[in-house]
Design a protein around this motif. Structure first.
Motif, PDB file in Angstrom:
ATOM      1  N   ILE A   5      69.167   7.432  16.683  1.00 18.11           N
ATOM      2  CA  ILE A   5      70.170   7.000  17.661  1.00 18.11           C
ATOM      3  C   ILE A   5      69.706   7.482  19.022  1.00 18.11           C
ATOM      4  O   ILE A   5      69.508   8.689  19.220  1.00 18.11           O
ATOM      5  CB  ILE A   5      71.563   7.587  17.360  1.00 18.11           C
ATOM      6  N   PHE A  22      79.000   1.797  11.021  1.00 12.40           N
ATOM      7  CA  PHE A  22      79.019   1.473  12.441  1.00 12.40           C
ATOM      8  C   PHE A  22      80.232   0.633  12.805  1.00 12.40           C
ATOM      9  O   PHE A  22      80.697  -0.175  12.006  1.00 12.40           O
ATOM     10  CB  PHE A  22      77.754   0.685  12.813  1.00 12.40           C
ATOM     11  N   VAL A  42      77.110  -3.364  18.386  1.00 14.48           N
ATOM     12  CA  VAL A  42      78.121  -2.412  17.945  1.00 14.48           C
ATOM     13  C   VAL A  42      79.095  -2.194  19.092  1.00 14.48           C
ATOM     14  O   VAL A  42      78.707  -2.199  20.261  1.00 14.48           O
ATOM     15  CB  VAL A  42      77.513  -1.064  17.481  1.00 14.48           C
ATOM     16  N   VAL A  47      80.697   6.360  14.741  1.00 11.29           N
ATOM     17  CA  VAL A  47      79.568   6.189  13.834  1.00 11.29           C
ATOM     18  C   VAL A  47      79.657   7.325  12.826  1.00 11.29           C
ATOM     19  O   VAL A  47      79.735   8.501  13.203  1.00 11.29           O
ATOM     20  CB  VAL A  47      78.218   6.254  14.580  1.00 11.29           C
ATOM     21  N   VAL A  69      72.278  -2.292  17.011  1.00 13.95           N
ATOM     22  CA  VAL A  69      71.661  -1.634  15.857  1.00 13.95           C
ATOM     23  C   VAL A  69      70.676  -2.611  15.210  1.00 13.95           C
ATOM     24  O   VAL A  69      70.945  -3.809  15.113  1.00 13.95           O
ATOM     25  CB  VAL A  69      72.716  -1.146  14.838  1.00 13.95           C
ATOM     26  N   VAL A  78      69.391   2.669  16.521  1.00 14.86           N
ATOM     27  CA  VAL A  78      70.597   2.396  17.305  1.00 14.86           C
ATOM     28  C   VAL A  78      70.289   2.643  18.766  1.00 14.86           C
ATOM     29  O   VAL A  78      69.877   3.748  19.132  1.00 14.86           O
ATOM     30  CB  VAL A  78      71.785   3.282  16.857  1.00 14.86           C
ATOM     31  N   ALA A  80      72.197   2.909  21.917  1.00 13.36           N
ATOM     32  CA  ALA A  80      73.583   3.063  22.362  1.00 13.36           C
ATOM     33  C   ALA A  80      73.662   3.132  23.874  1.00 13.36           C
ATOM     34  O   ALA A  80      72.787   3.710  24.525  1.00 13.36           O
ATOM     35  CB  ALA A  80      74.168   4.348  21.768  1.00 13.36           C
TER      36      ALA A  80
END
Length: 85
Positions: A5, A22, A42, A47, A69, A78, A80
């Protein structure tokens, strides 16, 4: 399976996991070992990661503010936007 991540600012998590859940754009979804290839957005939410640590299952949570993702060959990546506090 291996999970990574990352945000634009930092590498948040990296390691072997048993499963990951997720907050998908259209509802939550779970990824297990040998999952079919997948690319999904997402949304904002929690998570949930399960990993084996010292022969016990450990549950880890991150609050994510959206992103993407990718699942391919037992690796989950992932990307983010940010990780909430």
């Amino acid at each position: 399976m291996y999970l990574e991540i990352i945000t634009p600012d930092e590498n948040v998590f990296e390691g072997e996991v048993e499963s990951a859940m997720f907050p998908g754009s259209d509802g939550s979804f779970q990824v297990l070992n040998d999952h079919a290839p997948l690319v999904s957005s997402v949304g904002k939410g929690d998570v949930k990661i399960l990993r084996l640590h010292d022969k016990k299952t450990e549950e880890i949570h991150f609050s994510i503010d959206g992103g993407v993702v990718e699942v391919l060959n037992n690796k989950i990546l992932v990307l983010a936007e940010s990780i909430g506090e």
